[in-house]
Design a protein around this motif. Structure first.
Motif, PDB file in Angstrom:
ATOM      1  N   UNK A 165      72.989  40.718  73.032  1.00  0.00           N
ATOM      2  CA  UNK A 165      73.968  40.033  73.874  1.00  0.00           C
ATOM      3  C   UNK A 165      74.047  40.675  75.258  1.00  0.00           C
ATOM      4  N   UNK A 166      73.779  41.985  75.338  1.00  0.00           N
ATOM      5  CA  UNK A 166      73.812  42.673  76.637  1.00  0.00           C
ATOM      6  C   UNK A 166      72.516  42.489  77.410  1.00  0.00           C
ATOM      7  N   UNK A 167      71.532  41.831  76.787  1.00  0.00           N
ATOM      8  CA  UNK A 167      70.261  41.616  77.467  1.00  0.00           C
ATOM      9  C   UNK A 167      69.293  42.767  77.362  1.00  0.00           C
ATOM     10  N   UNK A 168      69.496  43.658  76.388  1.00  0.00           N
ATOM     11  CA  UNK A 168      68.570  44.774  76.188  1.00  0.00           C
ATOM     12  C   UNK A 168      67.189  44.218  75.824  1.00  0.00           C
ATOM     13  N   UNK A 169      66.147  44.716  76.452  1.00  0.00           N
ATOM     14  CA  UNK A 169      64.783  44.244  76.212  1.00  0.00           C
ATOM     15  C   UNK A 169      64.193  44.934  74.984  1.00  0.00           C
ATOM     16  N   UNK A 170      63.349  44.230  74.210  1.00  0.00           N
ATOM     17  CA  UNK A 170      62.733  44.862  73.033  1.00  0.00           C
ATOM     18  C   UNK A 170      61.893  46.084  73.386  1.00  0.00           C
ATOM     19  N   UNK A 171      61.412  46.159  74.624  1.00  0.00           N
ATOM     20  CA  UNK A 171      60.583  47.296  75.020  1.00  0.00           C
ATOM     21  C   UNK A 171      61.360  48.488  75.526  1.00  0.00           C
ATOM     22  N   UNK A 172      62.684  48.425  75.504  1.00  0.00           N
ATOM     23  CA  UNK A 172      63.499  49.528  76.026  1.00  0.00           C
ATOM     24  C   UNK A 172      63.643  50.635  74.983  1.00  0.00           C
ATOM     25  N   UNK A 173      63.907  51.876  75.438  1.00  0.00           N
ATOM     26  CA  UNK A 173      64.115  52.978  74.479  1.00  0.00           C
ATOM     27  C   UNK A 173      65.247  52.705  73.501  1.00  0.00           C
ATOM     28  N   UNK A 174      66.318  52.055  73.969  1.00  0.00           N
ATOM     29  CA  UNK A 174      67.439  51.757  73.067  1.00  0.00           C
ATOM     30  C   UNK A 174      66.998  50.805  71.952  1.00  0.00           C
ATOM     31  N   UNK A 175      66.221  49.783  72.312  1.00  0.00           N
ATOM     32  CA  UNK A 175      65.719  48.849  71.304  1.00  0.00           C
ATOM     33  C   UNK A 175      64.777  49.555  70.336  1.00  0.00           C
ATOM     34  N   UNK A 222      63.107  38.444  65.289  1.00  0.00           N
ATOM     35  CA  UNK A 222      62.006  38.583  66.254  1.00  0.00           C
ATOM     36  C   UNK A 222      62.233  39.774  67.185  1.00  0.00           C
ATOM     37  N   UNK A 223      63.486  39.992  67.581  1.00  0.00           N
ATOM     38  CA  UNK A 223      63.817  41.123  68.452  1.00  0.00           C
ATOM     39  C   UNK A 223      63.426  42.437  67.781  1.00  0.00           C
ATOM     40  N   UNK A 224      63.797  42.597  66.518  1.00  0.00           N
ATOM     41  CA  UNK A 224      63.476  43.827  65.789  1.00  0.00           C
ATOM     42  C   UNK A 224      61.966  43.972  65.622  1.00  0.00           C
ATOM     43  N   UNK A 225      61.288  42.883  65.282  1.00  0.00           N
ATOM     44  CA  UNK A 225      59.830  42.949  65.119  1.00  0.00           C
ATOM     45  C   UNK A 225      59.165  43.410  66.408  1.00  0.00           C
ATOM     46  N   UNK A 226      59.554  42.802  67.534  1.00  0.00           N
ATOM     47  CA  UNK A 226      58.950  43.165  68.826  1.00  0.00           C
ATOM     48  C   UNK A 226      59.273  44.608  69.197  1.00  0.00           C
ATOM     49  N   UNK A 227      60.526  45.002  68.975  1.00  0.00           N
ATOM     50  CA  UNK A 227      60.923  46.363  69.318  1.00  0.00           C
ATOM     51  C   UNK A 227      60.198  47.387  68.453  1.00  0.00           C
ATOM     52  N   UNK A 228      60.018  47.073  67.166  1.00  0.00           N
ATOM     53  CA  UNK A 228      59.336  48.002  66.269  1.00  0.00           C
ATOM     54  C   UNK A 228      57.874  48.166  66.673  1.00  0.00           C
ATOM     55  N   UNK A 229      57.189  47.057  66.936  1.00  0.00           N
ATOM     56  CA  UNK A 229      55.790  47.135  67.357  1.00  0.00           C
ATOM     57  C   UNK A 229      55.678  47.942  68.642  1.00  0.00           C
TER      58      UNK A 229
END
Length: 338
Positions: A165-175, A222-229
């Motif tokens: 909701x805050x717009x965090x990108x899957x490629x960010x350290x937080x994600x 999908x967000x979790x999948x992208x962030x994990x990869x």
């Protein structure tokens, strides 16, 4: 009448993306082409798709479906009969639930019921799990029977949704951190049982009511999948050369859902005391290496660097239940297979 990929997707309830993926991996390739060059699906393709979906509903991975379909074709009536048997089991479970609800209704009428809505939701969720797990397995599934594990899981889902909701990108350290926490929660919630992961995934895909309850929407998934990869690629980058990373970025994660059932099969073989020299273990090792090479390529030097990363970086194995003993077992079986 031949169908385009869009028409077939619409008629059978799948997505065009799924059919394209089946085509890319050689599982379901259109037999015809239109005058304009578009690929078309004929009756034989539709029959094969029926077989694919029937096997998927029985819990087989795409890799295992391909293996089954590459052998002698099982008569279609037998495939349909297996589906009917599965539906009969589901109807039996539905009847049991109805009987339980009738009993609850009688208690309500007698003024003996506590919070009815919560009670019914719990009963429905229990029945939902019973479609995928035996009573004995449910006793060993913390996500189902441990309130603390369930509370931690729900809290993590909320954190991921808040980040989205805050717009965090899957490629960010937080994600990345959230994705690695997610995999740790998966391992904890399944009691470190790799065989449970695929069934939880199937339940998530097949039960819309579950998504409504737990908040794991397709977008969140999908967000979790992208962030994990992306998180794991960032780790591999510390070990691999630029050309190797280019291949990894193009292929890593494409078959992530084919790994859990294979890992479960390897663990079962190890627990059964099957030696690495056994043909069964060698077949498992061949499947393992096929998946490994799909993103690692064929260069032994690259393989060595990837294995070094796996040995040194626990986050690469988080949520998978793969440990050093399993990796050693697969290596021994691979060597025995020649």
């Amino acid at each position: 009448m031949p169908l385009t990929v869009g028409e077939l997707a619409r008629r059978c309830g799948l997505t065009v993306r799924t059919l394209h993926h089946y085509d890319a991996i050689g599982l379901l390739q259109p037999s015809l082409r239109s005058d304009a060059g578009y690929r078309l699906y004929d009756r034989a393709n539709v029959e094969r798709l029926h077989r694919i979906q029937a096997l998927r509903q029985l819990g087989l991975s795409l890799a295992d479906v391909g293996t089954v379909l590459s052998g002698p074709a099982q008569p279609l009536d037998q495939v349909i009969n297996r589906q009917i048997a599965q539906l009969d089991q589901e109807l039996e479970r539905a009847t049991r639930l109805r009987n339980r609800l009738v009993a609850l209704g009688g208690q309500v009428a007698a003024g003996q019921s506590p919070d009815l809505a919560e009670w019914l939701d719990t009963l429905e969720l229990m029945t939902m799990y019973e479609k995928y797990f035996s009573p004995e397995e449910l006793k060993n599934l913390p996500l189902h029977n441990d309130p603390d594990v369930l509370a931690q899981w729900n809290a993590l889902i909320g954190q991921v949704q808040a980040a989205m909701d805050r717009g965090v990108a899957p490629g960010s350290p937080h994600a990345h951190a959230l994705a690695l926490q997610w995999m740790e929660a998966v391992q904890r919630g399944t009691g470190h049982n790799p065989g449970f992961i695929s069934r939880l995934k199937a339940m998530q895909d097949n039960e819309p009511e579950l998504r409504e309850r737990n908040g794991i929407t397709p977008a969140l998934e999908r967000f979790i999948e992208q962030a994990l990869v992306d998180a794991r690629l960032a780790i591999f980058e510390r070990y691999l050369l630029p050309p190797e990373m280019e291949r990894m970025r193009a292929n890593y994660g494409k078959q992530m859902y084919d790994w859990p059932p294979l890992i479960a099969d390897v663990r079962s073989a190890m627990n059964a005391g099957t030696p690495p020299s056994d043909p069964q273990a060698q077949q498992l090792a061949r499947r393992w290496m096929e998946l490994f090479r799909s993103y690692a390529g064929d260069d032994p030097a690259t393989h060595a660097r990837i294995r070094e990363a796996y040995a040194n970086e626990p986050d690469l194995r988080s949520g998978s239940t793969v440990d050093q003993a399993m990796l050693a077992y697969v290596r021994q079986a691979t060597l025995a297979a020649g």
